[in-house]
Motif scaffolding. Sequence first.
Motif, PDB file in Angstrom:
ATOM      1  N   SER A   1       5.471  -9.545   3.203  1.00 48.70           N
ATOM      2  CA  SER A   1       4.207  -8.811   3.366  1.00 48.70           C
ATOM      3  C   SER A   1       4.364  -7.642   4.320  1.00 48.70           C
ATOM      4  CB  SER A   1       3.086  -9.711   3.865  1.00 48.70           C
ATOM      5  OG  SER A   1       3.499 -11.029   3.962  1.00 48.70           O
ATOM      6  N   ALA A   2       5.256  -7.790   5.295  1.00 48.43           N
ATOM      7  CA  ALA A   2       5.425  -6.733   6.285  1.00 48.43           C
ATOM      8  C   ALA A   2       5.921  -5.441   5.633  1.00 48.43           C
ATOM      9  CB  ALA A   2       6.394  -7.187   7.362  1.00 48.43           C
ATOM     10  N   LYS A   3       6.602  -5.582   4.475  1.00 46.05           N
ATOM     11  CA  LYS A   3       7.177  -4.408   3.825  1.00 46.05           C
ATOM     12  C   LYS A   3       6.160  -3.655   2.984  1.00 46.05           C
ATOM     13  CE  LYS A   3      10.784  -6.078   1.719  1.00 46.05           C
ATOM     14  NZ  LYS A   3      11.961  -6.953   1.649  1.00 46.05           N
ATOM     15  N   LEU A   4       4.972  -4.233   2.767  1.00 47.34           N
ATOM     16  CA  LEU A   4       4.006  -3.555   1.903  1.00 47.34           C
ATOM     17  C   LEU A   4       3.527  -2.273   2.585  1.00 47.34           C
ATOM     18  CD1 LEU A   4       1.708  -6.383   0.507  1.00 47.34           C
ATOM     19  CD2 LEU A   4       3.405  -5.051  -0.733  1.00 47.34           C
ATOM     20  N   PRO A   5       3.495  -1.147   1.843  1.00 49.07           N
ATOM     21  CA  PRO A   5       2.952   0.083   2.417  1.00 49.07           C
ATOM     22  C   PRO A   5       1.495  -0.138   2.825  1.00 49.07           C
ATOM     23  CG  PRO A   5       3.975   0.483   0.272  1.00 49.07           C
ATOM     24  CD  PRO A   5       3.917  -0.993   0.461  1.00 49.07           C
ATOM     25  N   PRO A   6       1.019   0.579   3.855  1.00 48.70           N
ATOM     26  CA  PRO A   6      -0.348   0.350   4.346  1.00 48.70           C
ATOM     27  C   PRO A   6      -1.400   0.761   3.311  1.00 48.70           C
ATOM     28  CG  PRO A   6       0.614   2.291   5.375  1.00 48.70           C
ATOM     29  CD  PRO A   6       1.724   1.622   4.612  1.00 48.70           C
ATOM     30  N   LEU A   7      -2.611   0.250   3.499  1.00 45.78           N
ATOM     31  CA  LEU A   7      -3.733   0.625   2.632  1.00 45.78           C
ATOM     32  C   LEU A   7      -4.092   2.075   2.868  1.00 45.78           C
ATOM     33  CD1 LEU A   7      -6.596  -2.008   2.653  1.00 45.78           C
ATOM     34  CD2 LEU A   7      -5.112  -1.288   0.793  1.00 45.78           C
TER      35      LEU A   7
ATOM     36  N   ALA B   1      -0.118  -1.347 -14.563  1.00 50.42           N
ATOM     37  CA  ALA B   1      -1.162  -0.388 -14.959  1.00 50.42           C
ATOM     38  C   ALA B   1      -2.474  -0.706 -14.236  1.00 50.42           C
ATOM     39  CB  ALA B   1      -1.370  -0.447 -16.473  1.00 50.42           C
ATOM     40  N   VAL B   2      -2.818  -2.001 -14.125  1.00 54.56           N
ATOM     41  CA  VAL B   2      -4.054  -2.383 -13.405  1.00 54.56           C
ATOM     42  C   VAL B   2      -3.902  -2.074 -11.913  1.00 54.56           C
ATOM     43  CG1 VAL B   2      -5.549  -4.286 -12.732  1.00 54.56           C
ATOM     44  CG2 VAL B   2      -4.666  -4.187 -15.065  1.00 54.56           C
ATOM     45  N   LEU B   3      -2.765  -2.465 -11.322  1.00 53.92           N
ATOM     46  CA  LEU B   3      -2.567  -2.233  -9.878  1.00 53.92           C
ATOM     47  C   LEU B   3      -2.665  -0.746  -9.536  1.00 53.92           C
ATOM     48  CD1 LEU B   3       0.251  -4.771  -8.930  1.00 53.92           C
ATOM     49  CD2 LEU B   3      -2.027  -4.627  -7.902  1.00 53.92           C
ATOM     50  N   ARG B   4      -2.175   0.109 -10.437  1.00 52.41           N
ATOM     51  CA  ARG B   4      -2.219   1.555 -10.157  1.00 52.41           C
ATOM     52  C   ARG B   4      -3.653   2.072 -10.062  1.00 52.41           C
ATOM     53  NH1 ARG B   4       2.854   3.009 -13.914  1.00 52.41           N
ATOM     54  NH2 ARG B   4       4.337   3.512 -12.237  1.00 52.41           N
ATOM     55  N   THR B   5      -4.602   1.360 -10.705  1.00 48.95           N
ATOM     56  CA  THR B   5      -5.994   1.836 -10.622  1.00 48.95           C
ATOM     57  C   THR B   5      -6.675   1.374  -9.332  1.00 48.95           C
ATOM     58  OG1 THR B   5      -6.923  -0.098 -11.758  1.00 48.95           O
ATOM     59  CG2 THR B   5      -6.246   1.769 -13.141  1.00 48.95           C
ATOM     60  N   VAL B   6      -6.091   0.351  -8.655  1.00 47.47           N
ATOM     61  CA  VAL B   6      -6.775  -0.177  -7.461  1.00 47.47           C
ATOM     62  C   VAL B   6      -5.906  -0.100  -6.195  1.00 47.47           C
ATOM     63  CG1 VAL B   6      -8.392  -1.673  -8.687  1.00 47.47           C
ATOM     64  CG2 VAL B   6      -6.116  -2.536  -8.156  1.00 47.47           C
ATOM     65  N   ARG B   7      -4.743   0.549  -6.282  1.00 50.25           N
ATOM     66  CA  ARG B   7      -3.882   0.739  -5.104  1.00 50.25           C
ATOM     67  C   ARG B   7      -3.250   2.121  -5.186  1.00 50.25           C
ATOM     68  NH1 ARG B   7      -5.594  -3.854  -4.987  1.00 50.25           N
ATOM     69  NH2 ARG B   7      -4.487  -5.785  -4.503  1.00 50.25           N
ATOM     70  N   SER B   8      -2.684   2.577  -4.052  1.00 48.64           N
ATOM     71  CA  SER B   8      -1.874   3.792  -4.096  1.00 48.64           C
ATOM     72  C   SER B   8      -0.611   3.478  -4.904  1.00 48.64           C
ATOM     73  CB  SER B   8      -1.496   4.215  -2.681  1.00 48.64           C
ATOM     74  OG  SER B   8      -0.672   3.211  -2.108  1.00 48.64           O
ATOM     75  N   GLU B   9       0.070   4.531  -5.401  1.00 50.51           N
ATOM     76  CA  GLU B   9       1.234   4.333  -6.266  1.00 50.51           C
ATOM     77  C   GLU B   9       2.306   3.452  -5.609  1.00 50.51           C
ATOM     78  OE1 GLU B   9       3.716   4.647  -9.565  1.00 50.51           O
ATOM     79  OE2 GLU B   9       1.605   5.184  -9.390  1.00 50.51           O
ATOM     80  N   GLU B  10       2.706   3.786  -4.359  1.00 47.32           N
ATOM     81  CA  GLU B  10       3.824   3.011  -3.774  1.00 47.32           C
ATOM     82  C   GLU B  10       3.386   1.589  -3.439  1.00 47.32           C
ATOM     83  OE1 GLU B  10       5.427   4.245   0.097  1.00 47.32           O
ATOM     84  OE2 GLU B  10       3.548   5.290   0.538  1.00 47.32           O
TER      85      GLU B  10
ATOM     86  N   LEU C   1       3.537  -0.565  -6.670  1.00 39.94           N
ATOM     87  CA  LEU C   1       4.900  -0.979  -7.027  1.00 39.94           C
ATOM     88  C   LEU C   1       5.383  -2.102  -6.113  1.00 39.94           C
ATOM     89  CD1 LEU C   1       6.302   2.586  -7.714  1.00 39.94           C
ATOM     90  CD2 LEU C   1       6.158   0.739  -9.393  1.00 39.94           C
ATOM     91  N   ALA C   2       5.140  -1.937  -4.801  1.00 41.46           N
ATOM     92  CA  ALA C   2       5.604  -2.938  -3.831  1.00 41.46           C
ATOM     93  C   ALA C   2       4.904  -4.278  -4.077  1.00 41.46           C
ATOM     94  CB  ALA C   2       5.319  -2.445  -2.409  1.00 41.46           C
ATOM     95  N   GLU C   3       3.607  -4.213  -4.354  1.00 43.39           N
ATOM     96  CA  GLU C   3       2.848  -5.451  -4.542  1.00 43.39           C
ATOM     97  C   GLU C   3       3.286  -6.150  -5.833  1.00 43.39           C
ATOM     98  OE1 GLU C   3      -1.761  -6.435  -4.174  1.00 43.39           O
ATOM     99  OE2 GLU C   3      -1.144  -4.857  -2.808  1.00 43.39           O
ATOM    100  N   LEU C   4       3.529  -5.351  -6.884  1.00 41.23           N
ATOM    101  CA  LEU C   4       3.981  -5.941  -8.145  1.00 41.23           C
ATOM    102  C   LEU C   4       5.294  -6.700  -7.922  1.00 41.23           C
ATOM    103  CD1 LEU C   4       3.487  -6.181 -11.250  1.00 41.23           C
ATOM    104  CD2 LEU C   4       5.146  -4.334 -11.491  1.00 41.23           C
ATOM    105  N   ARG C   5       6.216  -6.087  -7.166  1.00 43.70           N
ATOM    106  CA  ARG C   5       7.508  -6.748  -6.898  1.00 43.70           C
ATOM    107  C   ARG C   5       7.295  -8.084  -6.210  1.00 43.70           C
ATOM    108  NH1 ARG C   5       9.455  -1.593  -5.730  1.00 43.70           N
ATOM    109  NH2 ARG C   5       9.129  -1.864  -3.489  1.00 43.70           N
ATOM    110  N   GLU C   6       6.388  -8.077  -5.235  1.00 43.50           N
ATOM    111  CA  GLU C   6       6.150  -9.305  -4.465  1.00 43.50           C
ATOM    112  C   GLU C   6       5.552 -10.411  -5.350  1.00 43.50           C
ATOM    113  OE1 GLU C   6       4.044 -10.695  -0.294  1.00 43.50           O
ATOM    114  OE2 GLU C   6       3.365  -8.877  -1.296  1.00 43.50           O
TER     115      GLU C   6
END
Length: 496
Positions: A10-16, A236-245, A248-253
Amino acid sequence: MSGHHGPAVSAKLPPLTAGPHRKRIGLISIVACFGGLLFGYDTGVTNGAEGLMAQELGLDLIQLGIVISSLVFAAAVGALVCGRISDSWGRRRTIILLAVMFFIGTLLVVFSPGGPESGTFSPTGFAVLVAGRIMLGLAVGGASTVAPVYLAEMAPYEIRGSITGRNELAIVAGQLAAFVMNAIIASLLGGHLDGVWRIMFAMCALPAVALFIGMLRMPESPRWLVEKKRYDDALAVLRTVRSEERALAELREVEQTAQEEAESGDVGFKAILTNKWLFRIVLVGIGVSMMQQLTGINSIMYYGTRVLEEAGMSAQQAVLANIAFGVVAVIGGVIALRNMDRLDRRKTFLIGLTLTTVCHFLVGIAATLLPAGSPIRPVVILALVVAFVFSMQTFLNVAVWVWLAEIFPLHMRGLGIGISVFFGWTTNGFLALFFPSLVAGIGLTGSFFLFGGIGVLALLFVYKQVPETRGRTLEALEEDVTTGNIYVVQPQDIKQ
């Protein structure tokens, strides 16, 4: 895998970040919360409609108890079944199905036939009415499990508490709306014509339509899509509710966690029965859900007018004073949302239980010391019950639903919250069925002392058994719940 593997991810996730995706998550939460609004309206509407309905349909007390509690027992089944359905069929589709059930249930209740003349009993009418209440109950139970899970899975972990908690705020807003509509409809039309209670129930059809149309345009939960190996759809869903990076980071996790789940082989019921930590967390979930009901909050929300009449108010005063419960519940809910991402869940539970238990004992003492017929008795009891409802909403209700939506691993999230809430609704059902008899049997004093005693036991349970979930991703929590580390590693150790 070490216990610290989760938080490190979780620490690696880019900030909101701010942006259109933050507005999008806000819109999604509003639409999904129509489920909560319906849940609240359908459970609150009986509080003013039960008397009129019983009169027109010639129902005795037991038949009335069946009409009111049938929704609650059906909700227990709905919670369990819809949790399972949402794990296999998708969160979004399940919510669309629930909207249809809310609508059909409302039609059955509104058009249930009466006897040949007003005040006579019709077996057919009674059967249709109970069928409608059961359909509404299945939908209410489903909404109580699927909507919070959907919101928890859509929200970024930093604001998951306040996003998921909106559903509980929608529930109490629905109850308040029901109390206010009942008071308006009763004062405009009361006494002039039969079927006033039907108008009160008919109002439920509007939010059901809004939920149906709204959810058709909402995305599926990205975590559920990953679970079903639909990675492109999830991104595709995550891109509508998060920033791009961040997307991607959240999908990996989420992918990593889903993969580890798949490798362990056991999912759903089998996993619960073969992993002692998952079994334990389901038992704790059941305890949290029952604890919430055993404060007696819903006895007040269903039978508030009866409690106030018992305290010495006239029927007219009681219906109006009842609105106070709805108002403080909403105010408490708003405060709770502000605190949700600031205060630890455990701390919130402990503060809430302490306050509600103190209120119970004070109501019991006031009912003992102030003689029946004393003009200040109803006022003091109303003030204490309002304080109880306020404490409950500010600290317990929102936090319980948020905690339940967070604590279970992805492969059994719908199932885990479904089992927990099933026990909560069943407890609620027995209270709904027997509360009038309880007050008649041991009086207001005894009833509130009993709730107070249960509160003391609940405090001990939370202190000893309930783990913390705030400030961590669902994936990090899942790791620690599955391995039992959640009972060892306290969140304050992680933050260093």
